[in-house]
Each structure stands twice: as structure tokens, then as C-alpha cells.
Design a protein around this motif. Structure first.
Motif, mmCIF file in Angstrom:
data_model
loop_
_atom_site.group_PDB
_atom_site.id
_atom_site.type_symbol
_atom_site.label_atom_id
_atom_site.label_comp_id
_atom_site.label_asym_id
_atom_site.label_seq_id
_atom_site.Cartn_x
_atom_site.Cartn_y
_atom_site.Cartn_z
ATOM 1 N N PRO A 49 0.820 -1.193 0.068
ATOM 2 C CA PRO A 49 0.035 0.125 -0.045
ATOM 3 C C PRO A 49 0.988 1.410 0.105
ATOM 4 C CG PRO A 49 -0.833 -1.577 1.564
ATOM 5 C CD PRO A 49 0.472 -2.039 1.123
ATOM 6 N N GLY A 50 2.220 1.223 0.419
ATOM 7 C CA GLY A 50 2.938 2.354 0.671
ATOM 8 C C GLY A 50 3.466 2.833 -0.722
ATOM 9 N N MET A 51 3.388 1.878 -1.592
ATOM 10 C CA MET A 51 3.917 2.124 -2.933
ATOM 11 C C MET A 51 2.798 2.496 -3.882
ATOM 12 S SD MET A 51 7.043 1.923 -2.708
ATOM 13 C CE MET A 51 7.764 1.970 -4.544
ATOM 14 N N ASP A 52 1.503 1.983 -3.467
ATOM 15 C CA ASP A 52 0.315 2.439 -4.429
ATOM 16 C C ASP A 52 -0.054 4.060 -4.490
ATOM 17 O OD1 ASP A 52 -2.181 2.280 -5.666
ATOM 18 O OD2 ASP A 52 -2.831 0.266 -4.775
ATOM 19 N N PRO A 53 -0.162 4.405 -5.677
ATOM 20 C CA PRO A 53 -0.859 5.773 -5.691
ATOM 21 C C PRO A 53 -2.120 6.232 -5.221
ATOM 22 C CG PRO A 53 -0.668 4.894 -7.923
ATOM 23 C CD PRO A 53 -0.105 3.765 -6.961
ATOM 24 N N TRP A 54 -2.800 4.889 -5.113
ATOM 25 C CA TRP A 54 -4.227 5.053 -4.690
ATOM 26 C C TRP A 54 -4.368 4.083 -3.570
ATOM 27 C CZ3 TRP A 54 -7.560 8.781 -4.484
ATOM 28 C CH2 TRP A 54 -9.131 8.336 -3.978
ATOM 29 N N PRO A 55 -3.778 4.318 -2.273
ATOM 30 C CA PRO A 55 -3.820 3.435 -1.191
ATOM 31 C C PRO A 55 -5.306 3.021 -0.678
ATOM 32 C CG PRO A 55 -3.153 5.540 -0.313
ATOM 33 C CD PRO A 55 -3.073 5.626 -1.972
ATOM 34 N N PHE A 56 -6.167 3.643 -0.964
ATOM 35 C CA PHE A 56 -7.362 3.355 -0.489
ATOM 36 C C PHE A 56 -7.936 2.189 -1.074
ATOM 37 C CE2 PHE A 56 -7.377 8.170 -0.171
ATOM 38 C CZ PHE A 56 -7.215 8.322 1.139
ATOM 39 N N ARG A 57 -7.313 1.516 -1.907
ATOM 40 C CA ARG A 57 -7.791 0.280 -2.346
ATOM 41 C C ARG A 57 -7.613 -0.853 -1.478
ATOM 42 N NH1 ARG A 57 -6.612 0.497 -7.574
ATOM 43 N NH2 ARG A 57 -5.055 2.208 -7.713
ATOM 44 N N HIS A 58 -6.561 -0.461 -0.397
ATOM 45 C CA HIS A 58 -6.106 -1.429 0.712
ATOM 46 C C HIS A 58 -6.827 -1.193 1.967
ATOM 47 C CE1 HIS A 58 -2.883 -2.667 -2.282
ATOM 48 N NE2 HIS A 58 -2.831 -1.544 -2.434
ATOM 49 N N GLU A 93 -7.485 -2.140 8.408
ATOM 50 C CA GLU A 93 -6.179 -2.550 7.692
ATOM 51 C C GLU A 93 -6.091 -1.656 6.777
ATOM 52 O OE1 GLU A 93 -6.936 -6.354 5.976
ATOM 53 O OE2 GLU A 93 -7.300 -7.257 7.794
ATOM 54 N N GLY A 94 -4.844 -1.654 6.485
ATOM 55 C CA GLY A 94 -4.225 -0.510 5.383
ATOM 56 C C GLY A 94 -4.368 0.882 5.665
ATOM 57 N N LEU A 95 -4.664 1.198 6.806
ATOM 58 C CA LEU A 95 -4.600 2.579 7.232
ATOM 59 C C LEU A 95 -3.297 3.418 6.871
ATOM 60 C CD1 LEU A 95 -6.053 5.380 8.131
ATOM 61 C CD2 LEU A 95 -5.632 4.284 10.765
ATOM 62 N N GLU A 97 -1.594 10.354 5.184
ATOM 63 C CA GLU A 97 -1.248 11.650 4.644
ATOM 64 C C GLU A 97 -2.386 12.118 3.830
ATOM 65 O OE1 GLU A 97 2.336 13.716 2.137
ATOM 66 O OE2 GLU A 97 2.476 11.901 2.722
ATOM 67 N N LEU A 98 -3.083 11.221 2.951
ATOM 68 C CA LEU A 98 -4.031 11.697 2.242
ATOM 69 C C LEU A 98 -5.470 12.002 2.991
ATOM 70 C CD1 LEU A 98 -3.549 9.151 -0.775
ATOM 71 C CD2 LEU A 98 -3.446 11.614 -1.015
#
Length: 222
Positions: free
Chosen positions: A11-20, A211-213, A218-219
Motif C-alpha cells: 500500500p505504501g507504493m500504491d498511488p491510490w492506497p485506499f484500495r487497501h 487494515e491498510g490505514l 497523509e491523504l
């Protein structure tokens, strides 16, 4: 393989981390909306959200023909995703029960880093109402906002005659905070503003699983 694209597993490398990002309660799973899930949600809406003589929404989107309503709903969520910033965001969580989308629970904020205030809104298909799903999902996003994001206030609004929504908000601890007049189906209607703090929140007897917060903080201005 050349020509293939991949969604990063980290998730830290995903430009849209909300998918996680996922919130879990005893019966429900909440994830920010995606296109496939939105199509499921629109099928729920097609089967009915409220009785025809009622209108719980300020903008009567359920009065539109299904094709027009569906396109409008997709475009609205695309606009909100595209416009997401740490200073202005609207997470439209899709609520799933046993793997099926049954409704949506939104969590919204403006200038969250400074104000620490959120707003909530939701709707569910008629066939899924009256089973406590709305209360459970609403409690989930409140626990998420207060305990994981550090919110200090939550707001909601409901029309005076929306007994169901107001009953759920009272169950969660909201208190009325004044009224305002708004247009509903081109007529003036009275809407009740509601307010809640972490101390007033009537917590459920279960612990929210998140999970995935971290990749999303930051966003969210958190």
C-alpha cells in the motif's frame, strides 16, 4: 511481462492506497468504493432505497430514471475520487454483508488536519433495512474517525420526518444541534443538524478491525 500492468501489493507504493483500506465489524466489511463495487451498489439502488412517497435525500437522485441515475452516481464518485486531497475528502465506503454490497456509508471532511471534524451519510437497499446493518456500519466509521484518525467531532443531518435515520443517530449518541430549511422536491423541508463527540459516542460491544490505514494517513490529513 511486457504490456501488463499491476497494482502494487505494498500500500505504501500504491498511488491510490485506499484500495487497501478495509474496516471490519462482526457482520460487515467496508471498503472505499471502486467501479466494480459501484455497479453492485447501483443494482441495489435499482431495486429500491425508500418508499416512493418518501424522500430522505436533499437531492432527489432516486427520482431519476435508472440509467440517468446510474450514470450520475458513477460520475459523482469519479469526481470525488479525482478531487480527493488531504484538505477535502469523501470516502464512500461500500458496505458488504457476506460478500455482497448492501449499501454505502460515507465519511467526509474539510480541512481535517486543522478542524478534526467529519460528517457522515448513508443509504441501504430496502431489502437490507431493519436488520441493524446501518447502525453497525455507522458505528464503524465513527470508531474509525475517532479512534484511528483523531477526530474530535462528527456531524450528520436528517429531515425531521426521517424517523429511521434519526433513531439510529440517537442510538449512537448524536444530539440535535439546530435546524435549517432546505429544498426537497422543490418544497421547503426542515432538516435537523446533529453533532457527536468521542465522549458522547455510544460504542458498540465489538472492536473495529482496520487494515491498510497507514498508507492513507497523509491523504486524509491525519
Amino acid at each position: 511481462m511486457a504490456g501488463q500492468s499491476a497494482i502494487p501489493d505494498d500500500p505504501g507504493m500504491d498511488p491510490w492506497p485506499f484500495r487497501h483500506l478495509v474496516l471490519r465489524t462482526p457482520r460487515l466489511e467496508l471498503r472505499p468504493d471502486d467501479d466494480a463495487g459501484m455497479l453492485e451498489l447501483l443494482e441495489v439502488a435499482r431495486r429500491g432505497v425508500h418508499r416512493p412517497e418518501e424522500m430522505p435525500f436533499s437531492m432527489p437522485w432516486t427520482d431519476l430514471p435508472h440509467a440517468e441515475m446510474s450514470l450520475g452516481a458513477l460520475q459523482q464518485r469519479w469526481r470525488l475520487r479525482a478531487g480527493h486531497t488531504a484538505a477535502s475528502w469523501d470516502l464512500g465506503f461500500l458496505v458488504r454483508h457476506r460478500g455482497r454490497v448492501i449499501g454505502t456509508q460515507s465519511l467526509m471532511a474539510q480541512d481535517f488536519a486543522e478542524l478534526r471534524e467529519v460528517s457522515c451519510g448513508c443509504w441501504y437497499g430496502l431489502e437490507h433495512q431493519g436488520q441493524g446493518f446501518g447502525t453497525e456500519a455507522w458505528a464503524a466509521v465513527l470508531a474509525f474517525a475517532f479512534d484511528h484518525l483523531g477526530a474530535t467531532h462528527a456531524h450528520a443531518a436528517a429531515f425531521v420526518n426521517n424517523a429511521g435515520s434519526r433513531a439510529v443517530s440517537r442510538k449512537l449518541g448524536y444530539r440535535d444541534n439546530g435546524t435549517r430549511r432546505v429544498l426537497q422536491r422543490d418544497k421547503i423541508a426542515l432538516q435537523v443538524d446533529q453533532r457527536l463527540t468521542p465522549a458522547e459516542f455510544r460504542r458498540p460491544d465489538w472492536i473495529l478491525q482496520v487494515e491498510g490505514l497507514e498508507a492513507c494517513r497523509e491523504l486524509l490529513g491525519a
